[in-house]
Design a protein around this motif. Structure first.
Motif, PDB file in Angstrom:
ATOM      1  N   GLU A   1       0.878  -1.169   0.000  1.00 48.53           N
ATOM      2  CA  GLU A   1       0.000   0.000   0.000  1.00 48.53           C
ATOM      3  C   GLU A   1       0.921   1.227   0.000  1.00 48.53           C
ATOM      4  OE1 GLU A   1      -3.643  -0.450   2.467  1.00 48.53           O
ATOM      5  OE2 GLU A   1      -2.966   1.422   3.368  1.00 48.53           O
ATOM      6  N   VAL A   2       0.550   2.229  -0.780  1.00 51.95           N
ATOM      7  CA  VAL A   2       1.431   3.408  -0.890  1.00 51.95           C
ATOM      8  C   VAL A   2       0.671   4.664  -0.478  1.00 51.95           C
ATOM      9  CG1 VAL A   2       2.873   4.776  -2.443  1.00 51.95           C
ATOM     10  CG2 VAL A   2       2.637   2.322  -2.835  1.00 51.95           C
ATOM     11  N   ILE A   3       1.288   5.446   0.389  1.00 52.78           N
ATOM     12  CA  ILE A   3       0.762   6.774   0.713  1.00 52.78           C
ATOM     13  C   ILE A   3       1.873   7.748   0.345  1.00 52.78           C
ATOM     14  CG2 ILE A   3      -0.046   8.302   2.561  1.00 52.78           C
ATOM     15  CD1 ILE A   3      -0.953   5.792   4.081  1.00 52.78           C
ATOM     16  N   LEU A   4       1.572   8.720  -0.479  1.00 59.85           N
ATOM     17  CA  LEU A   4       2.642   9.625  -0.918  1.00 59.85           C
ATOM     18  C   LEU A   4       2.142  11.049  -1.112  1.00 59.85           C
ATOM     19  CD1 LEU A   4       3.460   9.304  -4.696  1.00 59.85           C
ATOM     20  CD2 LEU A   4       1.417   8.324  -3.716  1.00 59.85           C
TER      21      LEU A   4
ATOM     22  N   ARG B   1      -3.462  -0.555  -2.651  1.00 64.45           N
ATOM     23  CA  ARG B   1      -4.101   0.760  -2.548  1.00 64.45           C
ATOM     24  C   ARG B   1      -3.039   1.860  -2.669  1.00 64.45           C
ATOM     25  NH1 ARG B   1      -8.391   2.355   2.084  1.00 64.45           N
ATOM     26  NH2 ARG B   1      -9.860   1.566   0.581  1.00 64.45           N
ATOM     27  N   VAL B   2      -3.453   2.968  -3.284  1.00 64.61           N
ATOM     28  CA  VAL B   2      -2.572   4.140  -3.355  1.00 64.61           C
ATOM     29  C   VAL B   2      -3.349   5.327  -2.795  1.00 64.61           C
ATOM     30  CG1 VAL B   2      -1.245   5.675  -4.865  1.00 64.61           C
ATOM     31  CG2 VAL B   2      -1.451   3.248  -5.444  1.00 64.61           C
ATOM     32  N   CYS B   3      -2.724   6.059  -1.911  1.00 66.30           N
ATOM     33  CA  CYS B   3      -3.357   7.275  -1.393  1.00 66.30           C
ATOM     34  C   CYS B   3      -2.445   8.454  -1.723  1.00 66.30           C
ATOM     35  CB  CYS B   3      -3.568   7.138   0.107  1.00 66.30           C
ATOM     36  SG  CYS B   3      -4.340   8.578   0.793  1.00 66.30           S
ATOM     37  N   VAL B   4      -2.945   9.335  -2.587  1.00 66.20           N
ATOM     38  CA  VAL B   4      -2.144  10.477  -3.033  1.00 66.20           C
ATOM     39  C   VAL B   4      -2.581  11.701  -2.233  1.00 66.20           C
ATOM     40  CG1 VAL B   4      -1.427  11.836  -5.027  1.00 66.20           C
ATOM     41  CG2 VAL B   4      -2.193   9.468  -5.347  1.00 66.20           C
ATOM     42  N   MET B   5      -1.668  12.234  -1.441  1.00 67.54           N
ATOM     43  CA  MET B   5      -2.028  13.397  -0.619  1.00 67.54           C
ATOM     44  C   MET B   5      -1.416  14.661  -1.236  1.00 67.54           C
ATOM     45  SD  MET B   5      -1.885  11.515   3.082  1.00 67.54           S
ATOM     46  CE  MET B   5      -2.675  12.798   4.041  1.00 67.54           C
ATOM     47  N   ASP B   6      -1.797  15.819  -0.723  1.00 66.05           N
ATOM     48  CA  ASP B   6      -1.389  17.115  -1.300  1.00 66.05           C
ATOM     49  C   ASP B   6      -1.879  17.229  -2.751  1.00 66.05           C
ATOM     50  OD1 ASP B   6       0.811  18.592   0.590  1.00 66.05           O
ATOM     51  OD2 ASP B   6       0.969  16.409   0.754  1.00 66.05           O
ATOM     52  N   PHE B   7      -3.012  16.616  -3.062  1.00 69.13           N
ATOM     53  CA  PHE B   7      -3.560  16.662  -4.421  1.00 69.13           C
ATOM     54  C   PHE B   7      -4.430  17.914  -4.556  1.00 69.13           C
ATOM     55  CE2 PHE B   7      -6.038  14.762  -8.018  1.00 69.13           C
ATOM     56  CZ  PHE B   7      -4.948  14.398  -8.802  1.00 69.13           C
ATOM     57  N   PHE B   8      -4.850  18.238  -5.804  1.00 69.30           N
ATOM     58  CA  PHE B   8      -5.641  19.467  -6.030  1.00 69.30           C
ATOM     59  C   PHE B   8      -7.032  19.368  -5.427  1.00 69.30           C
ATOM     60  CE2 PHE B   8      -3.386  18.015  -9.883  1.00 69.30           C
ATOM     61  CZ  PHE B   8      -2.294  18.871  -9.818  1.00 69.30           C
ATOM     62  N   GLU B   9      -7.562  18.153  -5.386  1.00 74.36           N
ATOM     63  CA  GLU B   9      -8.943  17.988  -4.924  1.00 74.36           C
ATOM     64  C   GLU B   9      -9.114  16.616  -4.276  1.00 74.36           C
ATOM     65  OE1 GLU B   9     -11.697  17.591  -8.187  1.00 74.36           O
ATOM     66  OE2 GLU B   9     -10.114  16.916  -9.531  1.00 74.36           O
ATOM     67  N   ASP B  10     -10.215  16.480  -3.540  1.00 72.88           N
ATOM     68  CA  ASP B  10     -10.554  15.180  -2.968  1.00 72.88           C
ATOM     69  C   ASP B  10     -11.304  14.382  -4.026  1.00 72.88           C
ATOM     70  OD1 ASP B  10      -9.524  15.784  -0.468  1.00 72.88           O
ATOM     71  OD2 ASP B  10     -11.420  16.546   0.295  1.00 72.88           O
ATOM     72  N   LYS B  11     -10.781  13.243  -4.403  1.00 75.76           N
ATOM     73  CA  LYS B  11     -11.503  12.433  -5.390  1.00 75.76           C
ATOM     74  C   LYS B  11     -10.989  10.990  -5.403  1.00 75.76           C
ATOM     75  CE  LYS B  11     -10.688  12.747  -9.840  1.00 75.76           C
ATOM     76  NZ  LYS B  11     -10.451  13.255 -11.213  1.00 75.76           N
ATOM     77  N   PHE B  12     -11.831  10.089  -5.906  1.00 73.91           N
ATOM     78  CA  PHE B  12     -11.370   8.722  -6.133  1.00 73.91           C
ATOM     79  C   PHE B  12     -10.834   8.671  -7.560  1.00 73.91           C
ATOM     80  CE2 PHE B  12     -14.406   7.777  -2.680  1.00 73.91           C
ATOM     81  CZ  PHE B  12     -13.573   7.032  -1.869  1.00 73.91           C
ATOM     82  N   ILE B  13      -9.532   8.507  -7.722  1.00 77.05           N
ATOM     83  CA  ILE B  13      -8.977   8.370  -9.077  1.00 77.05           C
ATOM     84  C   ILE B  13      -9.394   7.002  -9.618  1.00 77.05           C
ATOM     85  CG2 ILE B  13      -6.833   8.207 -10.412  1.00 77.05           C
ATOM     86  CD1 ILE B  13      -5.590  10.223  -8.473  1.00 77.05           C
ATOM     87  N   LEU B  14      -9.385   6.012  -8.740  1.00 79.24           N
ATOM     88  CA  LEU B  14      -9.906   4.681  -9.062  1.00 79.24           C
ATOM     89  C   LEU B  14     -10.664   4.227  -7.814  1.00 79.24           C
ATOM     90  CD1 LEU B  14      -9.459   2.871 -11.619  1.00 79.24           C
ATOM     91  CD2 LEU B  14      -7.758   1.654 -10.296  1.00 79.24           C
ATOM     92  N   PRO B  15     -12.003   4.151  -7.888  1.00 82.66           N
ATOM     93  CA  PRO B  15     -12.785   3.915  -6.675  1.00 82.66           C
ATOM     94  C   PRO B  15     -12.265   2.745  -5.839  1.00 82.66           C
ATOM     95  CG  PRO B  15     -14.248   4.376  -8.485  1.00 82.66           C
ATOM     96  CD  PRO B  15     -12.865   4.282  -9.076  1.00 82.66           C
ATOM     97  N   ASN B  16     -12.099   3.046  -4.563  1.00 85.87           N
ATOM     98  CA  ASN B  16     -11.651   2.076  -3.562  1.00 85.87           C
ATOM     99  C   ASN B  16     -10.143   1.770  -3.617  1.00 85.87           C
ATOM    100  OD1 ASN B  16     -12.323   0.618  -1.290  1.00 85.87           O
ATOM    101  ND2 ASN B  16     -12.608  -1.285  -2.431  1.00 85.87           N
TER     102      ASN B  16
END
Lengths: 350, 68
Positions: A156-159, A182-197
């Motif tokens: 799982e990656v959080i970056l 799972r990948v969790c991309v933080m500091d992104f422009f908006e809150d969204k599911f790039i690929l749900p779940n």
């Protein structure tokens, strides 16, 4: 005669005022009053006539409305004859063959990954990489490839989001490597599911391990694994090992105590230290306040930040739920927590 | 001993007696032009992760982010 039963994947947890009815198969749950818990706690072959005899007409009508709601939400079903008792999954035990289930590996640069990855064995169920620096897709792919070659199967990656990375880049990488869960991309422009779940983008910045430990309803995992393991061991720290950004091996990167540095200490050696294992078996049933909470078997724990820093069994500091009033409040605004917030230096992480 | 066992299994696979089942063992790969290459299955891209299933994210390992 009319009977009703809970579906066999449903379990009940009694709290101080409310109880929680969870369907572990559908990963869904609802809160019910304890009065209703008393009525349905037998789970199987409950006769409506028996309930009717125990209550006056008005109360029985209310109970019937509740039962109708539970039937509608597919937690219970009605039947005309007694049925053979279904297997009660709440009495099962959770077991796992891995010595380490979770490894949190905090990184401040890709170099620290390359320096230490050879010291991490493949017999770990899941690795969570937390990059406190922006990482490009190319850099990430190189590191994932090494994990693949080392035999890891669940990462799982959080970056922190890197400005060169595109949403499609994250999706392509995810599809290329089945070991990424799972990948969790933080500091992104908006809150969204790039690929749900699977690929989640958040505006929330990734700054420090001090952000960790938040107990929120949005992070509940109402599944069989969480339910059974929470009953028998600590739902956060059991079989978990962490390596912080300095290479210190700890129960969790947010904890103070180090059991050695990865440059000269093996993970196997750390597992042999009794002191390292001391939090593994603290269950929610032993933790103050949590033991009265109806959600105790579907949420997770935090032993790094506690309301009373000097009590190993104190309630998680970052939990804003009060099982005595059934209300969620912002944990950082509670005057009762201010002392502990200052103790841990969490003033900026509320 | 371990290598000898691997050899034996690989030979059985080559003879078609055993299916390819050992993910970490060396195998013989026939190239398009018929050249035989001996190598680790993991390093041949068409076999990469062919045997694993993607794990479901069924657990909250760290609570460092809050979902919206």
């Amino acid at each position: 005669m009319n009977y009703f039963s809970l579906f066999s994947s449903c379990v009940l947890t009694q709290g101080f005022r409310n109880s929680c009815l969870v369907d572990l198969e559908r990963a869904t749950y609802c809160s019910i009053p304890n009065e209703l818990y008393q009525i349905i706690k037998l789970k199987f072959n409950i006769a409506l006539d028996d309930i009717e005899q125990g209550f006056d007409k008005e109360d029985f009508q209310v109970i019937k409305e509740y039962l109708s709601f539970l039937e509608d939400k597919k937690f219970i079903y009605f039947h005309l004859e007694k049925q053979e008792l279904a297997h009660d999954i709440s009495k099962d035990q959770f077991s796992n063959c891995h010595k380490i289930e979770d490894l949190i590996f905090d990184l401040k640069s890709p170099e620290s990954f390359y320096k230490n990855i050879s010291k991490i064995s493949a017999d770990i169920e899941k690795i969570q990489l937390r990059y406190f620096c922006p990482v490009s897709i190319t850099e990430l792919e190189d590191m994932i490839e090494i994990l693949r070659l080392n035999g890891h199967t669940n990462v799982e990656v959080i970056l922190k989001h890197h400005s060169d990375n595109s949403e499609n880049g994250y999706i392509d990488l995810f599809h290329k490597y089945k070991l990424i869960s799972r990948v969790c991309v933080m500091d992104f422009f908006e809150d969204k599911f790039i690929l749900p779940n699977y690929i989640i983008a958040l505006k929330q910045p990734l700054v420090s391990h001090k952000q960790c430990g938040v107990i929120s309803e949005k992070l509940f995992y109402p599944n069989l694994r969480t339910y059974l393991s929470s009953k028998s061991c600590n739902s956060c720290l059991s079989k978990k090992v962490s390596i912080d950004v300095e290479g210190e091996i700890k129960n969790c990167p947010s904890m103070q105590e180090s059991f050695g540095n990865i440059r000269d200490t093996s993970l196997e050696g750390v597992l042999r230290q009794q002191e390292f294992l001391k939090f593994w078996n603290i269950t929610k049933d032993e933790i103050e306040v949590c033991r009265d909470c109806e959600f105790r078997y579907i949420c997770t724990d935090c032993r790094a930040y506690r309301e009373d820093p000097f009590n190993d069994y104190s309630k998680p500091l970052k939990c804003g739920y009060n099982p005595y009033t059934n209300k969620w409040e912002n944990w950082s605004e509670s005057p009762l927590k201010h002392k502990a917030i200052h103790y841990y230096g969490l003033q900026d992480f509320g | 001993m371990k290598n000898q066992k691997k050899e034996l299994i690989n030979d059985l696979v080559i003879k078609g007696i055993l299916p390819i089942a050992y993910y970490n063992s060396e195998i013989i790969e026939l190239d398009r032009d018929g050249t035989a290459i001996r190598g680790s299955k993991m390093s041949i891209s068409k076999y990469k992760q062919s045997t694993i299933q993607r794990a479901a994210p069924d657990k909250c390992i760290s609570k460092i982010y809050e979902l919206f």
